[in-house]
Design a protein around this motif. Structure first.
Motif, PDB file in Angstrom:
ATOM      1  N   LEU A  57      44.291  32.754  32.285  1.00  0.00           N
ATOM      2  CA  LEU A  57      44.523  33.654  33.402  1.00  0.00           C
ATOM      3  C   LEU A  57      43.357  34.621  33.470  1.00  0.00           C
ATOM      4  O   LEU A  57      43.098  35.361  32.515  1.00  0.00           O
ATOM      5  CB  LEU A  57      45.833  34.429  33.210  1.00  0.00           C
ATOM      6  CG  LEU A  57      47.086  33.607  32.899  1.00  0.00           C
ATOM      7  CD1 LEU A  57      48.276  34.519  32.672  1.00  0.00           C
ATOM      8  CD2 LEU A  57      47.368  32.601  34.013  1.00  0.00           C
ATOM      9  N   THR A  58      42.640  34.613  34.581  1.00  0.00           N
ATOM     10  CA  THR A  58      41.473  35.479  34.751  1.00  0.00           C
ATOM     11  C   THR A  58      41.773  36.532  35.806  1.00  0.00           C
ATOM     12  O   THR A  58      42.044  36.193  36.975  1.00  0.00           O
ATOM     13  CB  THR A  58      40.241  34.664  35.170  1.00  0.00           C
ATOM     14  OG1 THR A  58      39.984  33.652  34.199  1.00  0.00           O
ATOM     15  CG2 THR A  58      39.021  35.570  35.270  1.00  0.00           C
ATOM     16  N   VAL A  59      41.729  37.787  35.400  1.00  0.00           N
ATOM     17  CA  VAL A  59      41.942  38.892  36.337  1.00  0.00           C
ATOM     18  C   VAL A  59      40.602  39.217  36.985  1.00  0.00           C
ATOM     19  O   VAL A  59      39.619  39.524  36.294  1.00  0.00           O
ATOM     20  CB  VAL A  59      42.521  40.116  35.618  1.00  0.00           C
ATOM     21  CG1 VAL A  59      42.673  41.287  36.585  1.00  0.00           C
ATOM     22  CG2 VAL A  59      43.877  39.765  35.002  1.00  0.00           C
ATOM     23  N   VAL A  60      40.560  39.154  38.304  1.00  0.00           N
ATOM     24  CA  VAL A  60      39.283  39.189  39.016  1.00  0.00           C
ATOM     25  C   VAL A  60      39.039  40.487  39.766  1.00  0.00           C
ATOM     26  O   VAL A  60      38.035  40.618  40.463  1.00  0.00           O
ATOM     27  CB  VAL A  60      39.180  37.998  39.995  1.00  0.00           C
ATOM     28  CG1 VAL A  60      39.199  36.681  39.241  1.00  0.00           C
ATOM     29  CG2 VAL A  60      40.310  38.048  41.040  1.00  0.00           C
ATOM     30  N   ASP A  61      39.945  41.462  39.624  1.00  0.00           N
ATOM     31  CA  ASP A  61      39.717  42.755  40.270  1.00  0.00           C
ATOM     32  C   ASP A  61      39.837  43.871  39.239  1.00  0.00           C
ATOM     33  O   ASP A  61      40.087  43.631  38.065  1.00  0.00           O
ATOM     34  CB  ASP A  61      40.680  42.967  41.445  1.00  0.00           C
ATOM     35  CG  ASP A  61      42.143  43.026  41.018  1.00  0.00           C
ATOM     36  OD1 ASP A  61      42.419  42.992  39.794  1.00  0.00           O
ATOM     37  OD2 ASP A  61      43.021  43.099  41.905  1.00  0.00           O
ATOM     38  N   SER A  62      39.621  45.108  39.695  1.00  0.00           N
ATOM     39  CA  SER A  62      39.652  46.262  38.803  1.00  0.00           C
ATOM     40  C   SER A  62      40.882  47.126  39.061  1.00  0.00           C
ATOM     41  O   SER A  62      40.842  48.358  38.942  1.00  0.00           O
ATOM     42  CB  SER A  62      38.365  47.088  38.970  1.00  0.00           C
ATOM     43  OG  SER A  62      37.231  46.323  38.619  1.00  0.00           O
ATOM     44  N   ALA A  63      41.978  46.483  39.364  1.00  0.00           N
ATOM     45  CA  ALA A  63      43.224  47.179  39.661  1.00  0.00           C
ATOM     46  C   ALA A  63      43.921  47.617  38.368  1.00  0.00           C
ATOM     47  O   ALA A  63      43.526  47.248  37.258  1.00  0.00           O
ATOM     48  CB  ALA A  63      44.136  46.271  40.482  1.00  0.00           C
ATOM     49  N   VAL A  64      44.971  48.413  38.527  1.00  0.00           N
ATOM     50  CA  VAL A  64      45.813  48.841  37.416  1.00  0.00           C
ATOM     51  C   VAL A  64      47.069  47.970  37.399  1.00  0.00           C
ATOM     52  O   VAL A  64      47.774  47.852  38.418  1.00  0.00           O
ATOM     53  CB  VAL A  64      46.191  50.329  37.542  1.00  0.00           C
ATOM     54  CG1 VAL A  64      47.131  50.735  36.404  1.00  0.00           C
ATOM     55  CG2 VAL A  64      44.935  51.209  37.531  1.00  0.00           C
ATOM     56  N   TYR A  65      47.355  47.388  36.251  1.00  0.00           N
ATOM     57  CA  TYR A  65      48.487  46.476  36.097  1.00  0.00           C
ATOM     58  C   TYR A  65      49.574  47.105  35.231  1.00  0.00           C
ATOM     59  O   TYR A  65      49.297  47.906  34.324  1.00  0.00           O
ATOM     60  CB  TYR A  65      48.018  45.150  35.490  1.00  0.00           C
ATOM     61  CG  TYR A  65      47.192  44.334  36.453  1.00  0.00           C
ATOM     62  CD1 TYR A  65      47.775  43.356  37.239  1.00  0.00           C
ATOM     63  CD2 TYR A  65      45.826  44.581  36.609  1.00  0.00           C
ATOM     64  CE1 TYR A  65      47.030  42.620  38.157  1.00  0.00           C
ATOM     65  CE2 TYR A  65      45.064  43.866  37.521  1.00  0.00           C
ATOM     66  CZ  TYR A  65      45.675  42.892  38.293  1.00  0.00           C
ATOM     67  OH  TYR A  65      44.930  42.174  39.197  1.00  0.00           O
ATOM     68  N   ASP A  66      50.808  46.715  35.501  1.00  0.00           N
ATOM     69  CA  ASP A  66      51.952  47.168  34.724  1.00  0.00           C
ATOM     70  C   ASP A  66      51.877  46.606  33.305  1.00  0.00           C
ATOM     71  O   ASP A  66      51.156  45.636  33.047  1.00  0.00           O
ATOM     72  CB  ASP A  66      53.249  46.689  35.379  1.00  0.00           C
ATOM     73  CG  ASP A  66      53.474  47.292  36.753  1.00  0.00           C
ATOM     74  OD1 ASP A  66      52.844  48.334  37.052  1.00  0.00           O
ATOM     75  OD2 ASP A  66      54.270  46.717  37.531  1.00  0.00           O
ATOM     76  N   PRO A  67      52.644  47.193  32.384  1.00  0.00           N
ATOM     77  CA  PRO A  67      52.692  46.619  31.028  1.00  0.00           C
ATOM     78  C   PRO A  67      53.152  45.171  31.068  1.00  0.00           C
ATOM     79  O   PRO A  67      53.911  44.764  31.958  1.00  0.00           O
ATOM     80  CB  PRO A  67      53.697  47.514  30.300  1.00  0.00           C
ATOM     81  CG  PRO A  67      54.442  48.236  31.363  1.00  0.00           C
ATOM     82  CD  PRO A  67      53.513  48.364  32.516  1.00  0.00           C
ATOM     83  N   VAL A  68      52.673  44.381  30.092  1.00  0.00           N
ATOM     84  CA  VAL A  68      52.988  42.950  30.078  1.00  0.00           C
ATOM     85  C   VAL A  68      53.533  42.528  28.730  1.00  0.00           C
ATOM     86  O   VAL A  68      53.193  43.103  27.684  1.00  0.00           O
ATOM     87  CB  VAL A  68      51.746  42.091  30.422  1.00  0.00           C
ATOM     88  CG1 VAL A  68      51.295  42.358  31.852  1.00  0.00           C
ATOM     89  CG2 VAL A  68      50.617  42.327  29.443  1.00  0.00           C
ATOM     90  N   THR A  83      42.783  47.483  34.309  1.00  0.00           N
ATOM     91  CA  THR A  83      43.502  48.296  33.330  1.00  0.00           C
ATOM     92  C   THR A  83      44.939  47.818  33.241  1.00  0.00           C
ATOM     93  O   THR A  83      45.580  47.554  34.265  1.00  0.00           O
ATOM     94  CB  THR A  83      43.478  49.777  33.733  1.00  0.00           C
ATOM     95  OG1 THR A  83      42.131  50.244  33.734  1.00  0.00           O
ATOM     96  CG2 THR A  83      44.302  50.620  32.769  1.00  0.00           C
ATOM     97  N   ILE A  84      45.437  47.699  32.011  1.00  0.00           N
ATOM     98  CA  ILE A  84      46.868  47.489  31.792  1.00  0.00           C
ATOM     99  C   ILE A  84      47.410  48.810  31.256  1.00  0.00           C
ATOM    100  O   ILE A  84      46.967  49.292  30.206  1.00  0.00           O
ATOM    101  CB  ILE A  84      47.131  46.353  30.796  1.00  0.00           C
ATOM    102  CG1 ILE A  84      46.522  45.049  31.300  1.00  0.00           C
ATOM    103  CG2 ILE A  84      48.630  46.183  30.564  1.00  0.00           C
ATOM    104  CD1 ILE A  84      46.590  43.907  30.294  1.00  0.00           C
ATOM    105  N   GLU A  85      48.354  49.402  31.971  1.00  0.00           N
ATOM    106  CA  GLU A  85      48.853  50.730  31.622  1.00  0.00           C
ATOM    107  C   GLU A  85      50.318  50.660  31.215  1.00  0.00           C
ATOM    108  O   GLU A  85      51.157  50.119  31.940  1.00  0.00           O
ATOM    109  CB  GLU A  85      48.691  51.697  32.794  1.00  0.00           C
ATOM    110  CG  GLU A  85      49.097  53.123  32.458  1.00  0.00           C
ATOM    111  CD  GLU A  85      48.731  54.100  33.552  1.00  0.00           C
ATOM    112  OE1 GLU A  85      49.641  54.745  34.095  1.00  0.00           O
ATOM    113  OE2 GLU A  85      47.518  54.192  33.868  1.00  0.00           O
ATOM    114  N   GLY A  86      50.615  51.206  30.031  1.00  0.00           N
ATOM    115  CA  GLY A  86      51.987  51.234  29.559  1.00  0.00           C
ATOM    116  C   GLY A  86      52.841  52.207  30.338  1.00  0.00           C
ATOM    117  O   GLY A  86      52.351  53.014  31.142  1.00  0.00           O
ATOM    118  N   ASP A  87      54.159  52.164  30.065  1.00  0.00           N
ATOM    119  CA  ASP A  87      55.097  52.996  30.816  1.00  0.00           C
ATOM    120  C   ASP A  87      55.408  54.311  30.120  1.00  0.00           C
ATOM    121  O   ASP A  87      56.303  55.050  30.552  1.00  0.00           O
ATOM    122  CB  ASP A  87      56.384  52.220  31.092  1.00  0.00           C
ATOM    123  CG  ASP A  87      57.102  51.773  29.821  1.00  0.00           C
ATOM    124  OD1 ASP A  87      56.718  52.218  28.706  1.00  0.00           O
ATOM    125  OD2 ASP A  87      58.046  50.976  29.924  1.00  0.00           O
ATOM    126  N   GLY A  88      54.663  54.603  29.023  1.00  0.00           N
ATOM    127  CA  GLY A  88      54.869  55.872  28.346  1.00  0.00           C
ATOM    128  C   GLY A  88      56.043  55.896  27.393  1.00  0.00           C
ATOM    129  O   GLY A  88      56.349  56.935  26.800  1.00  0.00           O
TER     130      GLY A  88
END
Length: 385
Positions: A57-68, A83-88
């Protein structure tokens, strides 16, 4: 489709700190599936949920993604700057729940959260490489950590070429023991499990702060073939802020800070080499330590490190039989390291007996001769013999 790997091991390449051109792309048989991902939000999790083992899986943009949560044997890579950003919360921004997962090229954050990346219990062959893991914590509870390898047995873990920075933990009434860890192999005390064929190489771990204990790399599992090489660990700060923050009424009465902590009940073929550990500070009582052995040091080889901290290596509590008499400690093989001075290290009986100056100290049963008179790779004489 399932991808069949060649017998040219990627781990064998990475454990020596170099990557040969083209090696990681070699496959035999039918090529694996490839999927591009964009759009941010839950798009990456949706792609993971739909992926087959062996898929890239190749992420091709510079968006912010939810935790996975990664529960398939997939490679997740970035061709942009996502960016992959956690939910705190107490979970990880990236949770690895399958064998054979690769995470490559992301920024991973979890502001106010506990964990950046977690390899779950018993999972093997996880490769965490070329990521920036930052802005994790504070949470006011337990150990904020950049990369954590969970309980149980693990083999083939690669934590390579990452920057782990800006981790913070602050003391509150319900905080427990608020440490901060750059990389933590988090074992169960009653059944620590074994970590084998594992590398923690070429990482930068910096700007870590805790009210009580910032720690660069911590190993609690038994080890059998572990390399911790070519890492830069710096700017670790233990600073009890009780006096500066009147709302903080929890005072442990001590702080400590350690670049590398080996708390393994048993060590075999475990090497700490060519690491630079510096700018580690502790506000109260216990002097900062570049390397602390709290478990079995008998299987450690410590070579060509720059130990530029008040206590370069402390093996006073490190035993393989639980006996706290330092005279019975296994001797740590720490020859040919640089201790901040051409004169080598000073010896001290306890941490508190050491001197906080430019010449690092050794504590406990450590074989440190010959030592390097200059930093590795510098001009002048090397070993003192």
């Amino acid at each position: 489709m399932t991808r069949k790997q060649t017998t040219f091991s990627r781990r064998a390449v990475l454990r020596h700190g170099t990557v040969a051109a083209g090696v990681l792309g070699l496959t035999v048989g039918t090529a694996s599936a490839a999927t591009t991902v964009s759009g941010g939000g839950d798009a990456l999790q949706s792609a993971i949920d739909a992926a087959s083992d062996g898929e890239t899986l190749t992420v091709v943009d510079s968006a912010v993604y939810d935790p996975v949560t990664v529960d398939a044997e997939v490679t997740i890579e970035a061709s942009a700057s996502p960016t992959i950003e956690g939910d705190g919360g107490i979970g990880a921004a990236v949770g690895i729940e399958s064998d054979g997962v690769t995470l490559d090229g992301f920024t991973v954050t979890n502001p106010g959260g506990l964990l950046g990346v977690k390899v779950e219990r018993g999972r093997d062959d996880a490769a965490i490489s070329n990521n920036t893991i930052e802005d994790v914590g504070p949470t006011g509870r337990l150990g904020v950590t950049g990369v954590v390898v969970g309980q149980g047995d693990h083999s083939g873990i690669e934590i390579v070429n990452n920057t782990i920075q800006n981790l913070d933990q602050e003391t509150t009434d319900d905080s427990g023991f608020p440490t901060v860890n750059g990389v933590l192999f988090d074992a169960d005390n009653s059944g620590p499990g074994t970590v084998s064929d594992t590398t923690v190489n070429n990482n930068t771990i910096r700007d870590i702060e805790s009210d009580i204990a910032p720690l660069g790399i911590v190993v609690q599992h038994e080890t059998d073939g572990v390399d911790i090489n070519n890492n830069e660990i710096r700017d670790l700060v233990a600073a009890d802020d009780t006096d500066s923050d009147p709302s903080d009424d929890v005072d442990f009465g001590f702080t400590f800070a350690q670049g590398i902590n080996i708390a393994s009940p048993a060590t075999s073929e475990t090497t700490l080499a060519h690491n630079i550990i510096e700018d580690v500070t502790s506000a109260e009582t216990i002097l900062p330590e570049a390397i602390k052995v709290d478990g079995d040091g008998g299987g450690l080889t410590v070579r060509a490190n720059q130990l530029l901290v008040a206590v370069g290596l402390n093996n006073r509590n490190g035993t393989d039989n639980g006996n706290r008499d330092p005279s019975s400690d296994p001797q740590v093989d720490a020859k040919n390291n640089y201790w901040g001075s051409p004169e080598g290290p000073e010896e001290a009986d306890f941490n508190q007996d050491a001197d906080d100056d430019d010449r690092s100290d050794v504590v406990g049963n450590v074989d440190f001769e010959p030592f390097l008179r200059n930093p590795p790779g510098g001009k002048g004489r090397g070993p003192n013999n």
